[in-house]
Design an enzyme around this catalytic site. Sequence first.
Site, PDB file in Angstrom:
ATOM      1  CB  SER A   1      -1.085  -0.055   1.336  1.00  0.00           C
ATOM      2  OG  SER A   1      -1.287   0.974   1.440  1.00  0.00           O
TER       3      SER A   1
ATOM      4  CE1 TYR B   1      -4.552  -1.324   4.225  1.00  0.00           C
ATOM      5  CE2 TYR B   1      -3.963  -0.006   3.990  1.00  0.00           C
ATOM      6  CZ  TYR B   1      -4.565  -0.702   3.568  1.00  0.00           C
ATOM      7  OH  TYR B   1      -4.331  -0.835   2.416  1.00  0.00           O
TER       8      TYR B   1
END
Length: 274
Positions: free
Chosen positions: A166, A179
Amino acid sequence: MRERQPLQFRNMSDATQHTNIGILQRFRLHGKRALVTGAATGLGAAIAIALAEAGASVACHGNRRAAEQTAETIRSKGGEAVAFSADLSHTASPEALVNHTLEAFGGIDILVNNAGTIIRHEAAEYPLEDWMTVLQVNLTSVFQLSQLVAKGMIERGGGKIVNIASLLSFQGGIRVPAYAASKGGVAQLTKALANEWASKGIQVNAIAPGYMRTENTSALQADETRNRQILERIPAARWGEADDLTGAAVFLSSPASDYITGAILNVDGGWLAR
Ligand code: NAD
């Protein structure tokens, strides 16, 4: 000053003789068996279908329900696919998922660790239970699946592992500490596994998607201010679509990337370059 010579092959076989196949052939996945996690929706579904289009047989994993629709799409295009479900927030799930895939295909040549979850809270209030869920799904299960699948790859002398990282493998984000920590971990795990398994013929790489239009980002897309801020900062000036990721996924799953390992390929419309 020395004059620069244009790059020239003496003949085409000079360029291809180490493989005896042309460049496009090296992107083919015929005869390969892939497991794609989180393949029911979004990026995972697009990746599973793309791997099948490139020739692979694909096990499509879904969370609560098997990714049957993705498998059906593949079969309707003439490909081979099976579908399984496994909740990767449980530590026992990766082994069951790998066993189901091995029973169906007899081996796994390509693993795409795509399943991921995001839970938003202020860091000061972040519940430990949510932290544990995000870390288990996004990072620990990636390690478990890679470890389980690598055993067979080592025995057969090679394989491909593609992790979905990501932008938050590099940046901290806001209200997503679990996250960001998990995706930072995915980038580091990619390099750690690449180092250990390069000599076994296994390439471990990651793709870092930018802002892609999926369920995962529906809250951001719906927030007018955040949506405008995001678009203003992306050099390509648009959200990514799931299909924008599929070329990178096929490349990193194919012999065309055999000398690439430990890399994190950004597919972000230029976000990180800015
Ligand atoms: P998505 O929500 O459509 O897909 C996530 C997938 O993960 C789903 O198929 C879901 O079933 C699976 N999953 C979630 N929790 C699970 C669990 N407990 N057990 C098993 N499977 C579970 O979103 P997406 O955007 O397609 O996300 C795919 C991957 O890409 C994720 O790892 C995500 O973090 C990453 N990613 C997405 C973006 C983006 O902008 N959409 C950006 C960077 C990274």
